[in-house]
Structure formats: C-alpha cells, structure tokens
Design an enzyme around this catalytic site. Structure first.
Site, PDB file in Angstrom:
ATOM      1  CB  THR A  94      92.605  16.009  22.391  1.00  0.00           C
ATOM      2  OG1 THR A  94      91.320  16.600  22.215  1.00  0.00           O
ATOM      3  CG2 THR A  94      92.432  14.549  22.763  1.00  0.00           C
ATOM      4  CE1 TYR A 124      88.379  24.039  18.356  1.00  0.00           C
ATOM      5  CE2 TYR A 124      90.570  23.792  19.285  1.00  0.00           C
ATOM      6  CZ  TYR A 124      89.244  23.446  19.261  1.00  0.00           C
ATOM      7  OH  TYR A 124      88.757  22.504  20.134  1.00  0.00           O
ATOM      8  CE  LYS A 180      88.498  20.988  16.771  1.00  0.00           C
ATOM      9  NZ  LYS A 180      89.537  20.560  17.737  1.00  0.00           N
ATOM     10  CB  VAL A 238      89.254  18.537  14.113  1.00  0.00           C
ATOM     11  CG1 VAL A 238      90.410  18.280  15.076  1.00  0.00           C
ATOM     12  CG2 VAL A 238      89.748  19.258  12.870  1.00  0.00           C
TER      13      VAL A 238
END
Length: 298
Positions: free
Chosen positions: A50, A138, A166, A206
């Site tokens: 992001t 992740y 995550k 998150v």
C-alpha cells in the site's frame, strides 16, 4: 510467545504521500502518521504494498523510515516492509530498517518467481536472520502467486524472532488450526474478514481501511475482546461499506485519495503502474465514503 499482540492491534498499512513530481513528501508522511495514530492505529506498516514499495527505492525507503522513527517512533509500533523476490534485496531492506530503528520487519513470501516451498523458507529465514527484530511473515498468494504451506509455516514458526503472520489468504478455517499449532500472533490481512479472523484467534489486523476508519476498527476489536458479540457484529456490518469503497479498485490509490479528501495530505499522486484517481473516480470515492459514514472535509 508471551505477548499475544507483540506488534500492536490495529496496524495501518500506510500510503506514502508524494509530491506532484513523484518525489516522496516526508513532511506530509509525518502528518499522516500522526493522524493515523490519533484515529485508532497503534502501529504503522512502512513501505508495504500500500506504501508503493515496489516502486520506491532503497535510499528513499531509508529516509522515510528514519523520519518516521524520529517523529512517531515513541507513539507506535513501526514495521518496515522487506518485500522482494530477490533475497539479497529483501535482506538489505531488513538490515537498513533495523539500522533505522523500527520495531519489526514484514517479510513477504517472494512473488512472481514461484520458488519451491524450500526456497520460500530459505528466503524468509534469510530475512529473519538479517535482523534481531521481531518478524511478521506475510502470506498473500493472490499477489505472490504462491502460498505458504502448513509445513513451511510450521518450520518458520520455529525461528526465534518470527513472532507473527499477516494472513491474506482469506482462509479463516485454516487460520484457526495454524494459530493453535504454531503459536504465532495472527493478523488479518483482509479488512472485511478481520472479525472472522479474530474469532479464529487472531490478534489484530494490518489494515488499509484504517486510513479512514481506524477508530471504528479499534472499537470492533475492543468489543470482540470484551465478549460483546452484538456490538462487534454491528461495527463489522457498519464497516463493510467502508471496505467496499476502499477496495473498489486499487486499494493504495483509493486510500491515498481518501487521505486527500480528508485534508490530511495535499496530493494523491501515485507512481506508475498505479494511477491516481481521476476527478470522476474521486467523486465516486467521496460519495461512497460519505455514505459509509466517513466525515470528509472536501
């Protein structure tokens, strides 16, 4: 693992503000970070997807990270992304982030190359070995093209400084078993599924939607923690239109535009291949956010 939330509860995957010429706007980044921490977040992820990590470069990342550590490091958990399909590059990012003073590293399953599970484990072990900081794995197969297997996750959970995962697999039933088996702190990587992940044993989220709804997300998690199922459900339902607005198109572009609409940052400039919202798209986003209860200033 002693701390059930070793990296915080509501971690915003923060956009990276930029000037119109494409350079990173450090001053606006600090303003944004403080805004997010004033509105529900207790952690920030720097230079994640992001934050346009694929199109920002090592010196920029280091400057950005140092500035945020100095400005808000005393207020929040700061997690730096170390995402690359080049292991040496990912290791360098982890080393530089550690030197800059962050609190943890986000280690992404390598994308595009589609290595074997042994290769994924070796890649993530190398990142964890480059720092003494806590590491959050992740797992996002929709972007990387390959998911962590149960065996790989179990092996990585044995690494001393790997403390969290995550989860952006959308597989909540699998997460429940994995949480119990590995003992890792689990973080939802999919905003609409956060409450389901919490009920499966996750520690937090998150979040991208926390740019505009951090306080409501924090309240939903607090209601869940307190056993107030009805309130948690109500807040979850109220948040769904927010998630729909943010993820109707590239989340990074929408989140950055939302911050401009809120008057937090002056520009919604993006680096290619991501495009900033045009005026029509911006108007549609503003209407959707207002309908979802986000109080825009413009």
């Amino acid at each position: 693992m002693n701390d059930p939330r070793p990296l915080g509860t509501v971690l915003t995957a923060m956009v990276t503000p930029m000037h119109a010429d494409g350079s990173i706007d450090i001053d606006s980044t600090i303003v944004l970070a403080n805004h997010l921490l004033d509105h529900g977040s207790d952690g920030l992820v720097i230079s994640g997807t992001t934050g346009e990590a694929p199109t920002t470069h090592a010196p920029e990342k280091l400057e950005l990270t140092r500035a945020l550590v100095e400005a808000v490091g005393h207020r929040a958990t700061l997690i730096a992304g170390a995402g690359s399909n080049d292991t040496a590059h990912a290791v360098m990012m982890a080393e530089q982030a550690t030197e800059a003073g962050v609190d943890g590293v986000l280690a992404l399953v390598p994308y595009y190359s589609k290595p074997s599970q042994k290769g994924i484990v070796a890649h993530l072990r190398a990142i964890a070995g480059a720092t003494d900081l806590p590491v959050m794995l992740y797992d996002i197969p929709g972007r990387t093209g390959i998911a962590l297997s149960d065996g790989s996750l179990d092996e990585l959970a044995e690494v001393a400084n790997v403390v969290a995962n995550k989860d952006a697999t959308a597989n909540v039933p699998a997460a429940k078993d994995r949480i119990a088996r590995t003992g890792l702190a689990w973080y939802s990587g999919d905003d609409p599924l956060t409450l389901e992940f919490l009920r499966a044993g996750a520690a937090g989220v998150v979040s991208v939607s926390a740019h505009v709804a951090g306080e409501r997300i924090a309240a939903m998690i607090a209601a869940h923690d307190a056993g107030d199922t009805a309130l948690a459900d109500t807040l979850h339902d109220e948040l769904l239109p927010v998630h729909d607005a943010i993820f109707n198109g590239p989340g990074a572009s929408n989140a950055k535009a939302a911050m401009q609409l809120l008057g937090v940052i002056p520009s919604r400039h993006m680096r290619l291949p991501l495009l900033p919202l045009d005026d029509e798209e911006l108007a549609a986003l503003a209407a959707a956010l207002r309908a979802a209860g986000v109080p825009l200033t413009t």
